[in-house]
Write a protein that holds these residues in place. Structure first.
Motif, PDB file in Angstrom:
ATOM      1  N   ASN A 293       0.833  -1.205   0.000  1.00 12.78           N
ATOM      2  CA  ASN A 293       0.000   0.000   0.000  1.00 12.78           C
ATOM      3  C   ASN A 293       0.869   1.257   0.000  1.00 12.78           C
ATOM      4  OD1 ASN A 293      -2.969   0.958   0.480  1.00 12.78           O
ATOM      5  ND2 ASN A 293      -1.761   2.146   1.923  1.00 12.78           N
ATOM      6  N   ASP A 294       1.955   1.242   0.786  1.00 12.00           N
ATOM      7  CA  ASP A 294       2.840   2.413   0.851  1.00 12.00           C
ATOM      8  C   ASP A 294       3.523   2.668  -0.490  1.00 12.00           C
ATOM      9  OD1 ASP A 294       2.291   3.098   3.447  1.00 12.00           O
ATOM     10  OD2 ASP A 294       3.948   1.960   4.307  1.00 12.00           O
ATOM     11  N   ILE A 295       3.899   1.611  -1.187  1.00  9.31           N
ATOM     12  CA  ILE A 295       4.524   1.774  -2.510  1.00  9.31           C
ATOM     13  C   ILE A 295       3.550   2.424  -3.490  1.00  9.31           C
ATOM     14  CG2 ILE A 295       5.362   0.508  -4.525  1.00  9.31           C
ATOM     15  CD1 ILE A 295       6.695  -1.462  -2.601  1.00  9.31           C
ATOM     16  N   PHE A 296       2.319   1.923  -3.531  1.00 11.91           N
ATOM     17  CA  PHE A 296       1.312   2.501  -4.436  1.00 11.91           C
ATOM     18  C   PHE A 296       0.973   3.938  -4.047  1.00 11.91           C
ATOM     19  CE2 PHE A 296      -0.106  -2.082  -5.128  1.00 11.91           C
ATOM     20  CZ  PHE A 296       0.511  -2.162  -6.366  1.00 11.91           C
ATOM     21  N   LEU A 297       0.876   4.203  -2.728  1.00  8.27           N
ATOM     22  CA  LEU A 297       0.555   5.551  -2.269  1.00  8.27           C
ATOM     23  C   LEU A 297       1.654   6.535  -2.639  1.00  8.27           C
ATOM     24  CD1 LEU A 297      -1.324   7.423  -0.680  1.00  8.27           C
ATOM     25  CD2 LEU A 297      -0.155   6.713   1.415  1.00  8.27           C
ATOM     26  N   SER A 298       2.898   6.117  -2.458  1.00  5.14           N
ATOM     27  CA  SER A 298       4.030   6.975  -2.796  1.00  5.14           C
ATOM     28  C   SER A 298       4.095   7.237  -4.304  1.00  5.14           C
ATOM     29  CB  SER A 298       5.336   6.347  -2.317  1.00  5.14           C
ATOM     30  OG  SER A 298       6.424   7.211  -2.535  1.00  5.14           O
ATOM     31  N   CYS A 299       3.847   6.211  -5.107  1.00  5.26           N
ATOM     32  CA  CYS A 299       3.841   6.385  -6.566  1.00  5.26           C
ATOM     33  C   CYS A 299       2.728   7.334  -7.008  1.00  5.26           C
ATOM     34  CB  CYS A 299       3.678   5.036  -7.265  1.00  5.26           C
ATOM     35  SG  CYS A 299       5.125   3.951  -7.162  1.00  5.26           S
ATOM     36  N   SER A 300       1.551   7.209  -6.388  1.00  6.84           N
ATOM     37  CA  SER A 300       0.416   8.055  -6.755  1.00  6.84           C
ATOM     38  C   SER A 300       0.702   9.530  -6.500  1.00  6.84           C
ATOM     39  CB  SER A 300      -0.833   7.638  -5.961  1.00  6.84           C
ATOM     40  OG  SER A 300      -1.185   6.301  -6.227  1.00  6.84           O
ATOM     41  N   THR A 301       1.543   9.812  -5.500  1.00  4.85           N
ATOM     42  CA  THR A 301       1.820  11.193  -5.122  1.00  4.85           C
ATOM     43  C   THR A 301       3.118  11.713  -5.727  1.00  4.85           C
ATOM     44  OG1 THR A 301       0.764  10.706  -2.991  1.00  4.85           O
ATOM     45  CG2 THR A 301       1.993  12.764  -3.161  1.00  4.85           C
TER      46      THR A 301
ATOM     47  N   PHE B 243      -7.167   7.557  -5.941  1.00  4.31           N
ATOM     48  CA  PHE B 243      -6.214   6.575  -5.432  1.00  4.31           C
ATOM     49  C   PHE B 243      -5.478   7.081  -4.200  1.00  4.31           C
ATOM     50  CE2 PHE B 243      -6.735   4.470  -9.564  1.00  4.31           C
ATOM     51  CZ  PHE B 243      -6.782   3.148  -9.146  1.00  4.31           C
ATOM     52  N   ILE B 244      -5.149   8.356  -4.156  1.00  2.74           N
ATOM     53  CA  ILE B 244      -4.470   8.896  -2.976  1.00  2.74           C
ATOM     54  C   ILE B 244      -5.349   8.742  -1.741  1.00  2.74           C
ATOM     55  CG2 ILE B 244      -3.742  11.046  -1.870  1.00  2.74           C
ATOM     56  CD1 ILE B 244      -2.516  11.889  -4.522  1.00  2.74           C
ATOM     57  N   HIS B 245      -6.612   9.140  -1.852  1.00  7.31           N
ATOM     58  CA  HIS B 245      -7.499   9.065  -0.683  1.00  7.31           C
ATOM     59  C   HIS B 245      -7.899   7.627  -0.370  1.00  7.31           C
ATOM     60  CE1 HIS B 245      -7.719  13.354  -0.192  1.00  7.31           C
ATOM     61  NE2 HIS B 245      -8.143  13.529  -1.440  1.00  7.31           N
ATOM     62  N   MET B 246      -8.109   6.828  -1.391  1.00  8.05           N
ATOM     63  CA  MET B 246      -8.475   5.427  -1.163  1.00  8.05           C
ATOM     64  C   MET B 246      -7.345   4.677  -0.462  1.00  8.05           C
ATOM     65  SD  MET B 246      -8.028   2.067  -2.373  1.00  8.05           S
ATOM     66  CE  MET B 246      -7.528   2.141  -4.086  1.00  8.05           C
ATOM     67  N   LEU B 247      -6.115   4.856  -0.930  1.00  5.29           N
ATOM     68  CA  LEU B 247      -4.969   4.177  -0.317  1.00  5.29           C
ATOM     69  C   LEU B 247      -4.703   4.688   1.096  1.00  5.29           C
ATOM     70  CD1 LEU B 247      -2.625   4.147  -3.451  1.00  5.29           C
ATOM     71  CD2 LEU B 247      -3.721   2.154  -2.403  1.00  5.29           C
TER      72      LEU B 247
ATOM     73  N   VAL C 203     -11.962  -6.597   3.861  1.00  6.32           N
ATOM     74  CA  VAL C 203     -12.885  -5.651   4.502  1.00  6.32           C
ATOM     75  C   VAL C 203     -12.296  -4.247   4.491  1.00  6.32           C
ATOM     76  CG1 VAL C 203     -13.937  -4.994   6.700  1.00  6.32           C
ATOM     77  CG2 VAL C 203     -14.040  -7.369   5.942  1.00  6.32           C
ATOM     78  N   GLY C 204     -11.011  -4.131   4.853  1.00  9.97           N
ATOM     79  CA  GLY C 204     -10.371  -2.820   4.862  1.00  9.97           C
ATOM     80  C   GLY C 204     -10.298  -2.202   3.475  1.00  9.97           C
ATOM     81  N   LEU C 205      -9.966  -3.006   2.474  1.00 11.53           N
ATOM     82  CA  LEU C 205      -9.880  -2.504   1.106  1.00 11.53           C
ATOM     83  C   LEU C 205     -11.258  -2.125   0.577  1.00 11.53           C
ATOM     84  CD1 LEU C 205      -8.166  -1.955  -1.403  1.00 11.53           C
ATOM     85  CD2 LEU C 205      -8.483  -4.352  -2.062  1.00 11.53           C
ATOM     86  N   SER C 206     -12.277  -2.950   0.868  1.00  8.17           N
ATOM     87  CA  SER C 206     -13.637  -2.648   0.405  1.00  8.17           C
ATOM     88  C   SER C 206     -14.145  -1.356   1.016  1.00  8.17           C
ATOM     89  CB  SER C 206     -14.572  -3.812   0.773  1.00  8.17           C
ATOM     90  OG  SER C 206     -14.160  -5.012   0.155  1.00  8.17           O
ATOM     91  N   ARG C 207     -13.868  -1.161   2.313  1.00  9.67           N
ATOM     92  CA  ARG C 207     -14.281   0.093   2.949  1.00  9.67           C
ATOM     93  C   ARG C 207     -13.651   1.290   2.252  1.00  9.67           C
ATOM     94  NH1 ARG C 207     -12.468   2.461   8.812  1.00  9.67           N
ATOM     95  NH2 ARG C 207     -10.479   2.470   7.695  1.00  9.67           N
ATOM     96  N   ALA C 208     -12.364   1.190   1.943  1.00  6.83           N
ATOM     97  CA  ALA C 208     -11.659   2.291   1.291  1.00  6.83           C
ATOM     98  C   ALA C 208     -12.203   2.546  -0.109  1.00  6.83           C
ATOM     99  CB  ALA C 208     -10.163   1.982   1.234  1.00  6.83           C
ATOM    100  N   VAL C 209     -12.397   1.473  -0.883  1.00  6.54           N
ATOM    101  CA  VAL C 209     -12.857   1.607  -2.265  1.00  6.54           C
ATOM    102  C   VAL C 209     -14.221   2.282  -2.332  1.00  6.54           C
ATOM    103  CG1 VAL C 209     -13.651   0.314  -4.283  1.00  6.54           C
ATOM    104  CG2 VAL C 209     -11.485  -0.299  -3.184  1.00  6.54           C
TER     105      VAL C 209
END
Length: 308
Positions: A70-78, A104-108, A148-154
């Motif tokens: 998640n941190d890798i994707f979040l860092s790439c998105s920003t 993606f920034i807020h979802m991640l 569950v955590g990913l679905s909540r975020a999405v």
């Protein structure tokens, strides 16, 4: 631009970067690039170490893998768009691309909050009810918590870009930010944005209040068990684990709440200070997490040292 009968709908936004510090963008890009590289390197090492070491195939380390990915994707998105601005002066971003980055920034970010709660629950079971650890936190349970955590975020963040799509954007296209942030985009709309603002604030408070309450409850139970049940020599290890997790929580939630409140009530906060702290909230935790959890965890530390 796409012609309408009376207006021109904008199809691009202009990301300023860090307002007031435009001439220092090349210097600011150095720490941004360094944090980005360290995020990729640190999290990749932790994930690879857990993957190749069978003894680390346990729930705690599975959560670490989730956090690392998640941190890798979040860092790439920003970071990628920020470096594009700082290095190549590529300030323009398409409307739909901006909404995609924002989503993606807020979802991640929401998913990261859920992972931190799951990791706290893992430590709660390990410290408070260790005899039932293997029966409660099975691989299936870890997968379910992740889903569950990913679905909540999405689904919680999905209405944000959909509600923005219904708004007209005619003249305002300059975003005083280094990336597409929800409220920064909403403020540019040429219409009433009450629904967008109401949903945004409701979603933030729902996630933050719930997750901070869960962290507080779990931490209270862990400390209660540490001082009531554990022997003296085991307390320091348990307290060390709690301290590391608390530091991660503070590094994650404090800048996030500052950025959120500044958009609404922080009229006297300098835009440059706001943008720098908002960017730190997305860039620093992904860099620090591998150090906090990877270096502090003896099994991962020893395995990495053996590899090198």
């Amino acid at each position: 631009m796409v012609n309408n009968t009376t207006h021109h709908y904008i199809s691009f936004f202009y990301l300023v970067g860090i307002p007031g510090l435009e001439k220092f963008h090349s210097l600011i890009s150095i720490p941004v690039c360094l944090l980005f590289v360290l995020t990729l390197l640190g999290n990749s090492i932790v994930i690879a170490t857990i993957k190749v070491e069978p003894s680390l195939h346990q729930p705690m380390y599975f959560f670490l893998c989730m956090l690392g990915m998640n941190d890798i994707f979040l860092s790439c998105s920003t970071s990628l768009k920020m470096l594009d601005i700082f290095w190549f002066n590529e300030h323009w971003i398409q409307f739909d691309v901006c909404l995609t980055q924002m989503y993606f920034i807020h979802m991640l970010s929401v998913f990261e909050s859920a992972i931190l709660v799951a990791m706290a629950f893992d430590r709660f079971v390990a410290i408070c009810i260790p005899l039932h650890y293997s029966t409660i936190l099975t691989t299936t349970m870890v997968i379910k918590l992740g889903i569950v955590g990913l679905s909540r975020a999405v689904f919680m963040v999905l209405p944000c870009p959909l509600l923005i799509k219904r708004l007209p954007y005619y003249t305002n296209y300059i975003i005083p930010h280094a990336y597409c942030e929800h409220m920064a985009v909403v403020k540019l709309a040429s219409a009433n944005t009450l629904i967008n603002r109401a949903y945004g604030i409701s979603a933030v408070f729902a996630v933050t209040i719930l997750d901070i309450w869960l962290h507080s409850y779990i931490l209270h139970k862990i400390l209660q068990a540490v001082f009531d049940c554990l022997p003296q020599n085991a307390r320091s290890k348990a307290l060390g684990t709690c301290a590391a997790h608390v530091c991660t929580i503070l590094a994650f939630y404090t800048p996030a709440l500052f950025s959120f409140l500044t958009h609404r009530i922080g009229k006297n906060v300098s835009p440059s200070v706001h943008i720098i702290l908002a960017s730190m909230y997305l860039l620093v935790p992904p860099t620090v997490n591998p150090l906090v959890y990877g270096v502090k965890t003896k099994q991962i530390r020893d395995r990495v040292l053996n590899l090198f």
